[in-house]
Motif scaffolding. Structure first.
Motif, mmCIF file in Angstrom:
data_model
loop_
_atom_site.group_PDB
_atom_site.id
_atom_site.type_symbol
_atom_site.label_atom_id
_atom_site.label_comp_id
_atom_site.label_asym_id
_atom_site.label_seq_id
_atom_site.Cartn_x
_atom_site.Cartn_y
_atom_site.Cartn_z
ATOM 1 N N GLU A 183 -4.358 -8.165 0.730
ATOM 2 C CA GLU A 183 -4.678 -8.252 2.155
ATOM 3 C C GLU A 183 -3.469 -7.814 2.988
ATOM 4 N N ARG A 184 -2.293 -8.202 2.565
ATOM 5 C CA ARG A 184 -1.084 -7.763 3.261
ATOM 6 C C ARG A 184 -0.913 -6.243 3.147
ATOM 7 N N LEU A 185 -1.200 -5.719 1.963
ATOM 8 C CA LEU A 185 -1.133 -4.260 1.784
ATOM 9 C C LEU A 185 -2.111 -3.559 2.720
ATOM 10 N N ARG A 186 -3.298 -4.108 2.820
ATOM 11 C CA ARG A 186 -4.354 -3.500 3.642
ATOM 12 C C ARG A 186 -3.947 -3.417 5.106
ATOM 13 N N THR A 187 -3.304 -4.455 5.603
ATOM 14 C CA THR A 187 -2.981 -4.513 7.034
ATOM 15 C C THR A 187 -1.556 -4.049 7.340
ATOM 16 N N CYS A 225 11.541 -7.448 -6.256
ATOM 17 C CA CYS A 225 12.510 -6.560 -5.590
ATOM 18 C C CYS A 225 12.457 -5.140 -6.143
ATOM 19 N N MET A 226 11.875 -4.989 -7.325
ATOM 20 C CA MET A 226 11.810 -3.680 -7.977
ATOM 21 C C MET A 226 10.491 -2.947 -7.704
ATOM 22 N N LEU A 227 9.654 -3.528 -6.870
ATOM 23 C CA LEU A 227 8.348 -2.918 -6.607
ATOM 24 C C LEU A 227 8.480 -1.580 -5.888
ATOM 25 N N PRO A 228 7.599 -0.630 -6.226
ATOM 26 C CA PRO A 228 7.591 0.651 -5.501
ATOM 27 C C PRO A 228 7.071 0.459 -4.081
ATOM 28 N N GLY A 229 7.170 1.497 -3.282
ATOM 29 C CA GLY A 229 6.734 1.417 -1.887
ATOM 30 C C GLY A 229 5.224 1.428 -1.733
ATOM 31 N N ARG A 230 4.791 1.239 -0.524
ATOM 32 C CA ARG A 230 3.362 1.180 -0.190
ATOM 33 C C ARG A 230 2.598 2.419 -0.670
ATOM 34 N N PRO A 231 3.128 3.656 -0.494
ATOM 35 C CA PRO A 231 2.382 4.835 -0.957
ATOM 36 C C PRO A 231 2.067 4.803 -2.445
ATOM 37 N N MET A 256 6.007 -8.439 1.051
ATOM 38 C CA MET A 256 4.589 -8.811 1.064
ATOM 39 C C MET A 256 4.212 -9.581 -0.197
ATOM 40 N N CYS A 257 4.690 -9.089 -1.332
ATOM 41 C CA CYS A 257 4.352 -9.703 -2.609
ATOM 42 C C CYS A 257 4.989 -11.086 -2.729
ATOM 43 N N SER A 258 6.238 -11.205 -2.304
ATOM 44 C CA SER A 258 6.942 -12.495 -2.354
ATOM 45 C C SER A 258 6.270 -13.523 -1.460
ATOM 46 N N GLU A 259 5.881 -13.096 -0.263
ATOM 47 C CA GLU A 259 5.206 -14.013 0.658
ATOM 48 C C GLU A 259 3.891 -14.517 0.061
ATOM 49 N N ALA A 260 3.125 -13.595 -0.517
ATOM 50 C CA ALA A 260 1.849 -13.969 -1.135
ATOM 51 C C ALA A 260 2.078 -14.925 -2.307
ATOM 52 N N TYR A 261 3.098 -14.638 -3.090
ATOM 53 C CA TYR A 261 3.443 -15.475 -4.251
ATOM 54 C C TYR A 261 3.856 -16.872 -3.804
ATOM 55 N N ASN A 262 4.686 -16.938 -2.779
ATOM 56 C CA ASN A 262 5.174 -18.232 -2.294
ATOM 57 C C ASN A 262 4.062 -19.087 -1.695
ATOM 58 N N GLU A 263 3.008 -18.432 -1.200
ATOM 59 C CA GLU A 263 1.872 -19.159 -0.633
ATOM 60 C C GLU A 263 0.872 -19.614 -1.690
ATOM 61 N N SER A 264 1.047 -19.148 -2.911
ATOM 62 C CA SER A 264 0.019 -19.425 -3.914
ATOM 63 C C SER A 264 0.599 -19.840 -5.268
ATOM 64 N N GLU A 277 -6.250 5.871 4.438
ATOM 65 C CA GLU A 277 -7.287 5.231 5.248
ATOM 66 C C GLU A 277 -8.520 4.865 4.413
ATOM 67 N N GLU A 278 -8.774 5.652 3.343
ATOM 68 C CA GLU A 278 -9.887 5.351 2.452
ATOM 69 C C GLU A 278 -9.578 4.109 1.610
ATOM 70 N N VAL A 279 -8.309 3.994 1.196
ATOM 71 C CA VAL A 279 -7.872 2.813 0.443
ATOM 72 C C VAL A 279 -8.025 1.564 1.303
ATOM 73 N N VAL A 280 -7.558 1.665 2.543
ATOM 74 C CA VAL A 280 -7.637 0.534 3.479
ATOM 75 C C VAL A 280 -9.091 0.110 3.685
ATOM 76 N N ALA A 281 -9.978 1.092 3.835
ATOM 77 C CA ALA A 281 -11.396 0.795 4.050
ATOM 78 C C ALA A 281 -12.006 0.107 2.831
ATOM 79 N N MET A 282 -11.664 0.591 1.634
ATOM 80 C CA MET A 282 -12.246 -0.011 0.428
ATOM 81 C C MET A 282 -11.670 -1.396 0.162
ATOM 82 N N LEU A 283 -10.392 -1.593 0.461
ATOM 83 C CA LEU A 283 -9.813 -2.934 0.355
ATOM 84 C C LEU A 283 -10.526 -3.882 1.321
ATOM 85 N N GLY A 284 -10.862 -3.358 2.489
ATOM 86 C CA GLY A 284 -11.586 -4.152 3.485
ATOM 87 C C GLY A 284 -12.956 -4.568 3.002
#
Length: 218
Positions: free
Chosen positions: A127-131, A167-173, A141-149, A185-192
């Motif tokens: 969801e963080r990736l999508r938005t 910390c070793m994660l690749p970038g959003r692209p 984003m990943c750390s925040e999600a992990y800390n919440e769950s 934009e297609e990825v964002v739509a399908m995640l939605g």
């Protein structure tokens, strides 16, 4: 040739996960275990496509999936068609360690609970990736999600290792590329489209486990 077929089979496709989670719920909102497991297989492909960073989660998920598959294919497989029927059967037959670890370490209820917790982490992260915007850091984003769950269920050593791995994660692209959907934009739509389905499966399971006091199984 066989190698290329195998690698193609291991390739992640967001649409496959979407289609699988669409099949997860019955008309009366029971969760089909077979499709839940299939959905997780797709999510594991996603984790593995990003290298060894998520290895500590994907390896455990593979083990948990195999336990559930063995139940589905076992002599009492008819009791494991849905998560609801599994919970009813295992509780009625005292097949769950409710307060301390005993002889049912691999009960279906306990096994699924571990996947359930990890599903929440993935849902929050995706969801963080999508938005997110292009300059957002996936590690944050990943750390925040992990800390919440998941983090609240992991010992300090694993939390520390997870933080270093993120910390070793690749970038959003790179994340959007492994979705195998098309343009960002297609990825964002399908995640939605996919995330509300995953969220609904999660919430139904969460409520079921809460109703039977199963959310803190040892």
């Amino acid at each position: 040739m066989a190698g290329s077929v195998a690698s193609e089979d291991q390739k992640f496709c967001l649409k496959e996960v979407l289609d699988t989670f669409k099949l997860c719920l019955s008309e009366n909102k029971e969760v089909y275990l077979e499709h839940y497991v299939a959905g997780w297989r797709g999510l594991i492909k996603f984790l593995n496509s990003l290298g060894s960073v998520f290895g500590f989660i994907s390896k455990d998920a593979v083990n948990k999936i195999q336990i559930l598959v063995d139940y589905l294919n076992g002599e009492n497989g008819s009791q494991y068609v849905t998560v609801q029927s599994m919970v009813k059967y295992e509780l009625e037959n005292e097949l769950v360690d409710l307060t301390k670890r005993g002889s049912h370490l691999e009960s279906g209820c306990r096994t699924l609970l571990r996947l359930h917790r990890a599903l929440r982490w993935l849902e929050l992260f995706l969801e963080r990736l999508r938005t997110s915007t292009e300059d957002c850091k996936t590690s944050v984003m990943c750390s925040e999600a992990y800390n919440e769950s998941l983090s609240q269920h992991h010992p300090w050593v694993i939390r520390k290792a997870a933080g270093m791995a993120f910390c070793m994660l690749p970038g959003r692209p790179a994340f959007f590329e492994v979705m195998n959907v098309g343009q960002p934009e297609e990825v964002v739509a399908m995640l939605g489209e996919a995330l509300p389905l995953i969220s609904e499966v999660y919430q139904i399971t969460e409520e079921l486990y809460a109703q039977h006091n199963l959310l803190e199984l040892p």
